[in-house]
Motif scaffolding. Structure first.
Motif, PDB file in Angstrom:
ATOM      1  N   THR A   1       0.840  -1.197   0.000  1.00  0.00           N
ATOM      2  CA  THR A   1       0.000   0.000   0.000  1.00  0.00           C
ATOM      3  C   THR A   1       0.881   1.255   0.000  1.00  0.00           C
ATOM      4  OG1 THR A   1      -1.651  -1.251   1.223  1.00  0.00           O
ATOM      5  CG2 THR A   1      -1.990   1.111   1.104  1.00  0.00           C
TER       6      THR A   1
ATOM      7  N   GLU B   1       2.294   1.552  -3.490  1.00  0.00           N
ATOM      8  CA  GLU B   1       1.289   2.005  -4.456  1.00  0.00           C
ATOM      9  C   GLU B   1       0.967   3.480  -4.252  1.00  0.00           C
ATOM     10  OE1 GLU B   1      -0.772  -2.351  -5.311  1.00  0.00           O
ATOM     11  OE2 GLU B   1      -1.786  -0.943  -3.987  1.00  0.00           O
TER      12      GLU B   1
ATOM     13  N   LYS C   1      -0.925  -0.542  -9.589  1.00  0.00           N
ATOM     14  CA  LYS C   1      -1.755  -1.437  -8.778  1.00  0.00           C
ATOM     15  C   LYS C   1      -1.892  -2.832  -9.385  1.00  0.00           C
ATOM     16  CE  LYS C   1      -4.373   1.946  -6.197  1.00  0.00           C
ATOM     17  NZ  LYS C   1      -5.509   2.864  -6.172  1.00  0.00           N
ATOM     18  N   TYR C   2      -1.805  -2.905 -10.707  1.00  0.00           N
ATOM     19  CA  TYR C   2      -1.859  -4.221 -11.358  1.00  0.00           C
ATOM     20  C   TYR C   2      -0.520  -4.577 -12.001  1.00  0.00           C
ATOM     21  CZ  TYR C   2      -6.941  -4.140 -10.974  1.00  0.00           C
ATOM     22  OH  TYR C   2      -8.218  -4.102 -10.515  1.00  0.00           O
TER      23      TYR C   2
ATOM     24  N   LEU D   1       1.557  -7.685  -8.288  1.00  0.00           N
ATOM     25  CA  LEU D   1       1.068  -9.068  -8.400  1.00  0.00           C
ATOM     26  C   LEU D   1       2.003 -10.026  -7.669  1.00  0.00           C
ATOM     27  CD1 LEU D   1      -0.136  -9.175 -12.113  1.00  0.00           C
ATOM     28  CD2 LEU D   1      -1.549  -9.064 -10.051  1.00  0.00           C
TER      29      LEU D   1
END
Lengths: 230, 230
Positions: free
Chosen positions: B180, B183, B189-190, B195
């Motif tokens: 977090t 990010e 985020k992806y 991941l």
């Protein structure tokens, strides 16, 4: 087998923690976060439904559903109904709570399902639903044979505990995720709100521990073999 | 009592997940986060020791310690030594990993102990240490009476499982917290790193589940009553 302690006193402690957790999450969303709403211009109010419904619904009512089967001094058939109705309420409130998170994301242009919390959450609610359907069919209606029921029971208990532990862990993840966002946008790391949210998570974890512990304890009346398999 | 399945095959799955988790956390800290160091101008390298040591030490070696007592085809006294030595290594690596987090915070002027992850972490390492000392005294040296040992065993198992579940849950909290932060400061985020970190956490949770499940299974040889109490 049951461990050598009585389940009932633990359930009282669990109920007390449940009330504490419910009050704490309400104080958080109502006092610190401005309230809850399904439709609102302030999209945060939609999100606020999420922690409230997940904690009070899936975790607290779900935990009460688990404990009810062990601790209520009722006949087995009545306990089954209480157990499955409470779990159904837990699942429904959980689904509405998850829907609130999606609604908030969609209306605020935030990506869905990018975080570990969301992935685990979708997994958990799915497993919870499967467990409920399986339990309904095998133990309630149309009901499996006595052999199937007695062979399934330890697995039902084990899988149920597994899903519940995941749910409690994921609630802690959710509190931490939201608080990390809030701290990134300025709230104090040791301020009253941060302490409240963290302690709500701590109370949630303790509640979960007492729920699980009560499953491992001895039932108050030995009227059936409900949990004898573990 | 043991559930109606064999523990050994589950431990193989657990070992495979352990290797996967260790490789994943190494790829993360070495490839994406620039490496690990105890002394460095780039303070992030100090922090990077933390996820590596906590996952490989406390979670993976701790889990192997738990499984070893159940699954190794050795004499009880030998298994006890393996069990307590592996747990000691897990605790030592865990303490160094926690020290790395404090060192990083102190040298980067970040507050210590404000997050749920840190609070649970301190609680868990303390409980883990208490459990180890208790186990050493009661089951190894000077050793309690047979009655004390047999009465303590189910509690030792239960408390150990409890602490271990908390540790696995807290590892997930840690991965999510760090991700977090990352990010918030710009990683996608992806993206591949997000991941990787999320799937490392997923692998960790599955590893923990298989460790616990192996404790509930049947030992390969019925040479003792190690886990007969649960």
């Amino acid at each position: 087998m049951a461990m050598g302690f009585r389940a009932l006193p633990l359930t009282f402690l669990a109920h007390a923690l449940a009330i504490a957790g419910a009050v704490m999450v309400l104080v958080w969303v109502l006092y610190y976060r401005g309230g809850m709403a399904w439709e609102a211009a302030n999209k945060n109010l939609i999100f606020n439904l999420h922690p409230f419904l997940m904690l009070v619904g899936l975790i607290i009512i779900g935990g009460e559903a688990i404990m009810s089967y062990k601790s209520l001094p009722l006949k087995k058939e009545v306990k089954k109904v209480v157990h499955l109705v409470l779990h159904a309420i837990a699942i429904i409130l959980g689904c509405v709570g998850i829907a609130a998170a999606f609604k908030n994301h969609n209306e605020s242009n935030i990506a869905n399902l990018y975080s570990l919390h969301s992935w685990l959450g979708i997994t958990i609610i799915s497993l919870y639903g499967i467990q409920w359907i399986f339990g309904f069919l095998v133990f309630f209606y149309p009901k499996g044979s006595p052999t199937l029921r007695s062979e399934s029971l330890p697995w039902h208990v084990l899988f149920g505990i597994f899903v519940y532990i995941l749910a409690v862990g994921n609630a802690a993840l959710g509190f931490l995720e939201k608080l990390t966002f809030l701290e990134s946008s300025g709230i104090a790391k040791y301020g009253p709100e941060a302490l409240l949210v963290n302690f709500t998570a701590v109370v949630t974890v303790f509640y979960g521990a007492f729920v699980i512990l009560s499953v491992l304890g001895q039932a108050p009346v030995e009227d059936d073999d409900s949990y004898s398999a573990i």
